[in-house]
Write a protein that holds these residues in place. Structure first.
Motif, PDB file in Angstrom:
ATOM      1  N   ALA A  64       0.813  -1.220   0.000  1.00  0.00           N
ATOM      2  CA  ALA A  64       0.000   0.000   0.000  1.00  0.00           C
ATOM      3  C   ALA A  64       0.844   1.267   0.000  1.00  0.00           C
ATOM      4  O   ALA A  64       0.545   2.227  -0.712  1.00  0.00           O
ATOM      5  N   PHE A  65       1.898   1.280   0.805  1.00  0.00           N
ATOM      6  CA  PHE A  65       2.710   2.487   0.892  1.00  0.00           C
ATOM      7  C   PHE A  65       3.474   2.776  -0.407  1.00  0.00           C
ATOM      8  O   PHE A  65       3.995   3.870  -0.588  1.00  0.00           O
ATOM      9  N   LEU A  66       3.533   1.792  -1.314  1.00  0.00           N
ATOM     10  CA  LEU A  66       4.289   1.947  -2.557  1.00  0.00           C
ATOM     11  C   LEU A  66       3.391   1.982  -3.785  1.00  0.00           C
ATOM     12  O   LEU A  66       3.884   1.866  -4.908  1.00  0.00           O
ATOM     13  N   CYS A  67       2.109   2.166  -3.595  1.00  0.00           N
ATOM     14  CA  CYS A  67       1.162   2.007  -4.698  1.00  0.00           C
ATOM     15  C   CYS A  67       1.296   3.072  -5.780  1.00  0.00           C
ATOM     16  O   CYS A  67       0.727   2.930  -6.860  1.00  0.00           O
ATOM     17  N   ARG A  68       2.042   4.140  -5.524  1.00  0.00           N
ATOM     18  CA  ARG A  68       2.258   5.182  -6.532  1.00  0.00           C
ATOM     19  C   ARG A  68       3.661   5.138  -7.134  1.00  0.00           C
ATOM     20  O   ARG A  68       3.979   5.974  -7.995  1.00  0.00           O
TER      21      ARG A  68
END
Length: 267
Positions: free
Chosen positions: A101-105
């Protein structure tokens, strides 16, 4: 998707024996023709709250264990990738690459994952507006030769989105069920019922309340999703990571049956 996707397994690889025992206990779901089953375990929990928190065995040893699971049980497997350099070796061992989630971008990570033959499962960031996940999906789709983000295209291209709650910075997560149909415009949606009950920032570690897992899972089934994600353990109180939000293996069967019946009603 006709079958219900089920992603289940321990949060992290605690040991080979623990993983193999849990994998054995999940065999019934892989044998169920109504379920598209994926065994999940992380080789590295790279975003732990504390430096002292257990992270897992690392990529080399972890992939060996996941490959053993695949050989022994024939399961499709899923694990996380945190850096672009991990993508190729991990893709050789598993069927689904999960973007945390923290790397979804993170563009480079998404593009690297898109260049493999694996399904790419993007977990929605706790900080993300559901409609903005369209742009993360597009990064994968465009790398794979598609121009538009819609459900059918993402299904064909092997791109999923996973909902795991939103944070407002006060030690809790909130699941807005409106996010499920919003994101389902762009891709098949998986509901992560166990991470959605996390309580971040509980004195140097992440807490949670697993008693809410059945309620949220049933609500998501009624709202309409393509699958479910459950981290599970024989004894969550003894788990080395995310124990407070995990569901006991013995409780999983009844819950799966409940959500399957709900899906049949709303289909």
């Amino acid at each position: 998707m006709n079958k219900m996707v089920l992603i289940a397994g321990p949060c992290v690889i605690e040991s080979r024996d623990n993983v193999m025992r849990i994998a054995e206990a999940l065999k019934r779901y892989d044998e169920d023709e109504r379920i598209d089953f994926y065994f999940k375990a992380s080789f590295d929990k790279a975003n732990r709250t504390s430096l002292e928190s257990f992270r897992g065995p690392g990529m080399e040893e972890g992939l060996k264990i996941l490959e053993e699971v695949k050989r022994a049980f024939g399961y499709q497997t899923l694990t996380d990738v945190h850096e672009s350099c991990q993508v190729v070796p991990v893709a050789e061992a598993v069927d689904v690459l999960q973007i945390p989630a923290f790397l979804c971008r993170q563009t480079d990570l998404l593009v690297a994952a898109a260049k493999t033959d694996c399904i790419v499962n993007i977990k929605k960031g706790q900080f993300m507006v559901p409609s903005d996940m369209r742009f993360s999906v597009l990064k994968v789709l465009k790398t794979r030769g598609f121009d538009e983000a819609d459900y059918e295209t993402s299904q064909k291209a092997g791109v999923w989105l996973t909902e795991r709650g939103s944070t407002f910075g006060y030690g809790n997560l909130v699941v807005d069920m409106r996010s499920l149909p919003i994101m389902r415009q762009f891709a098949p949606v998986i509901f992560d019922a166990t991470h959605s009950v996390q309580m971040p920032g509980q004195g140097g570690k992440t807490g949670g309340d697993s008693s809410f897992v059945p309620y949220l899972a049933r609500a998501a089934a009624a709202t309409g999703v393509d699958g479910f994600f459950f981290e599970t353990h024989f004894d969550p109180s003894q788990a080395l990571s995310d124990g407070p939000n995990m569901i006991r293996l013995e409780a999983l069967e009844g819950l799966i049956e409940q959500i399957r019946r709900i899906r049949e009603v709303v289909a």
